[in-house]
Design a protein around this motif. Structure first.
Motif, short mmCIF file in Angstrom:
data_model
loop_
_atom_site.label_atom_id
_atom_site.label_comp_id
_atom_site.label_asym_id
_atom_site.label_seq_id
_atom_site.Cartn_x
_atom_site.Cartn_y
_atom_site.Cartn_z
N LEU A 1 0.84 -1.20 0.00
CA LEU A 1 0.00 0.00 0.00
C LEU A 1 0.88 1.25 0.00
O LEU A 1 1.80 1.38 0.80
N TYR A 2 0.55 2.16 -0.89
CA TYR A 2 1.24 3.45 -1.01
C TYR A 2 0.24 4.54 -0.65
O TYR A 2 -0.81 4.66 -1.30
N ILE A 3 0.51 5.31 0.39
CA ILE A 3 -0.43 6.31 0.90
C ILE A 3 0.06 7.71 0.52
O ILE A 3 1.18 8.09 0.87
N GLN A 4 -0.77 8.46 -0.20
CA GLN A 4 -0.42 9.82 -0.60
C GLN A 4 -1.71 10.64 -0.67
O GLN A 4 -2.47 10.55 -1.63
N VAL B 1 -2.82 2.16 -4.24
CA VAL B 1 -2.59 3.53 -3.82
C VAL B 1 -3.80 4.04 -3.07
O VAL B 1 -4.93 3.92 -3.55
N LEU B 2 -3.57 4.58 -1.89
CA LEU B 2 -4.61 5.27 -1.14
C LEU B 2 -4.39 6.76 -1.35
O LEU B 2 -3.41 7.34 -0.87
N CYS B 3 -5.27 7.39 -2.13
CA CYS B 3 -5.12 8.80 -2.46
C CYS B 3 -6.44 9.53 -2.18
O CYS B 3 -7.38 8.93 -1.66
N ALA B 4 -6.49 10.80 -2.52
CA ALA B 4 -7.69 11.61 -2.33
C ALA B 4 -8.24 12.02 -3.68
O ALA B 4 -7.57 11.89 -4.70
N ASN C 1 -5.97 14.44 -5.79
CA ASN C 1 -4.71 14.04 -6.45
C ASN C 1 -4.84 12.72 -7.20
O ASN C 1 -3.84 12.15 -7.66
N ARG C 2 -6.06 12.23 -7.34
CA ARG C 2 -6.29 10.93 -7.96
C ARG C 2 -5.75 10.84 -9.39
O ARG C 2 -5.24 9.81 -9.81
N ALA C 3 -5.84 11.95 -10.15
CA ALA C 3 -5.41 11.93 -11.55
C ALA C 3 -3.92 11.64 -11.69
O ALA C 3 -3.48 11.19 -12.76
N VAL C 4 -3.13 11.88 -10.65
CA VAL C 4 -1.70 11.56 -10.70
C VAL C 4 -1.49 10.07 -10.86
O VAL C 4 -0.51 9.62 -11.47
N PHE C 5 -2.41 9.27 -10.32
CA PHE C 5 -2.22 7.82 -10.27
C PHE C 5 -3.09 7.04 -11.26
O PHE C 5 -2.84 5.87 -11.51
N LEU D 1 -7.55 3.40 -4.18
CA LEU D 1 -8.51 3.55 -3.09
C LEU D 1 -8.56 5.03 -2.74
O LEU D 1 -7.54 5.70 -2.72
N GLU D 2 -9.76 5.51 -2.47
CA GLU D 2 -9.91 6.95 -2.22
C GLU D 2 -10.33 7.22 -0.78
O GLU D 2 -11.25 6.59 -0.25
N PHE D 3 -9.64 8.16 -0.18
CA PHE D 3 -9.97 8.63 1.16
C PHE D 3 -9.77 10.14 1.19
O PHE D 3 -8.71 10.64 0.80
N ASN D 4 -10.78 10.87 1.63
CA ASN D 4 -10.74 12.33 1.59
C ASN D 4 -10.77 12.91 3.00
O ASN D 4 -11.85 13.15 3.56
#
Length: 340
Positions: free
Chosen positions: A25-28, A56-59, A62-66, A76-79
């Motif tokens: 898991l990569y968290i950013q 990847v756990l992103c928001a 910044n989701r478009a980066v991944f 995976l999305e977390f805001n």
């Protein structure tokens, strides 16, 4: 930072890197530019664990980066409440609890570039954390890397993971490239002909103190047009007032594309331009990541930590936005564009 360091010392310090984890898991959860600067670390993590599923756990911001990254299997999305700039509400406490309850324990390796308190709930097995790493290096009287991209790679190198120091890369699809090509062709016809090279100007920033005045951008647009180039004003939908003001002030044709592209399409559009000048913000990092001669303008933020990273990227720094004139920006851009 102190909490993450304490947790690492208590629970994770002596846990070895697993040789063949099933999932990593990569968290950013940080801003777009910060997420992009750490892309080489994501690529190094994928290279070290080629058989693992890399999530990847992103928001949402910044989701478009991944989304188009070849290194990522699942997003995976977390805001959280922190890092938000879009005005939309964060995830509710119940939604957060359900998400982390489902994820906890699934990953033998977790790498947290920048997360939140709730992201610590995922920690299990082997765990990397940027804040913990910085405190640990200072405790040992070592100097942490200045630049955010180097700090992300240092996290891996400190645990024996081979890293590749290279500029970040921004990925877009063929469909996004085709859409950007069509858009650019249309605006060039309107402002002076397709033979002109497009130079993108980003006049906005969520932080007001980071913005170069629109009158300075207008003056730069006039200089670009006089040199046979086509100034293209880019920005988010919320920056339309700034781009419109710049276009109105400039005494030459300048195309206003604010709010007319997705982030992926913006990356594709920038890859078709001849140069870029913009404030310290996400488009600056995207321009550098697609290989464009990119000039970042810095006034209150630190370019040694957050400057653009690219094969033809550089920055100008001034004590205030009004202290930098358009002539200096034009000279610096032309110098970048002449580089092979």
């Amino acid at each position: 930072m102190a909490a993450s360091w304490t947790l690492r010392r208590l629970f994770f310090e002596r846990r070895p890197l697993p040789p063949n984890p099933r999932a990593v898991l990569y968290i950013q959860l940080d801003h777009i530019g910060d997420a992009l600067l750490a892309e080489p670390a994501l690529a190094s993590l994928r290279a070290h664990y080629p058989r693992a599923r890399l999530d990847v756990l992103c928001a949402r911001w910044n989701r478009a980066v991944f989304e188009n990254s070849p290194h990522v299997q699942r997003i995976l999305e977390f805001n959280p409440r922190v890092f938000r700039r879009d005005g939309r509400p964060p995830d509710s406490a119940f939604k957060t609890w359900r998400a982390f309850k489902a994820l906890r324990g699934e990953y033998a390796v977790s790498m947290c570039i920048r997360g939140s308190w709730t992201a610590l709930a995922l920690a299990k097995g082997c765990w990397f954390d940027r804040g913990a790493d910085r405190l640990e290096m200072k405790r040992r009287r070592q100097n942490p890397p200045d630049h955010a991209a180097d700090a992300a790679l240092q996290m891996l190198a400190s645990r024996g993971v081979p890293t590749e120091s290279r500029p970040p890369r921004f990925y877009f699809t063929q469909e996004q490239d085709a859409s950007a090509a069509l858009l650019l062709k249309g605006v060039l016809k309107k402002i002076g002909g397709e033979e002109r090279q497009a130079v993108a100007l980003h006049v906005g920033s969520p932080v007001r103190a980071k913005r170069w005045p629109t009158a300075k951008f207008a003056s730069l647009a006039e200089r670009l047009y006089a040199e046979g180039m086509a100034p293209i004003l880019i920005g988010a939908r919320g920056e339309a007032d700034l781009t419109a003001e710049t276009a109105k002030t400039a005494r030459v044709p300048a195309a206003d594309l604010s709010g007319r592209t997705t982030l992926g399409e913006l990356g594709a559009l920038l890859s078709r331009c001849a140069g870029f000048v913009g404030n310290d913000s996400a488009p600056m990092h995207i321009a550098a990541a697609v290989g464009l001669p990119a000039l970042g303008l810095f006034f209150v933020s630190d370019p040694l930590r957050f400057g653009p990273r690219g094969e033809r990227a550089d920055y100008l720094q001034a004590p205030s936005p009004h202290a930098l004139d358009a002539g200096a920006a034009m000279e610096a851009l032309l110098r970048l564009m002449k580089q092979p």
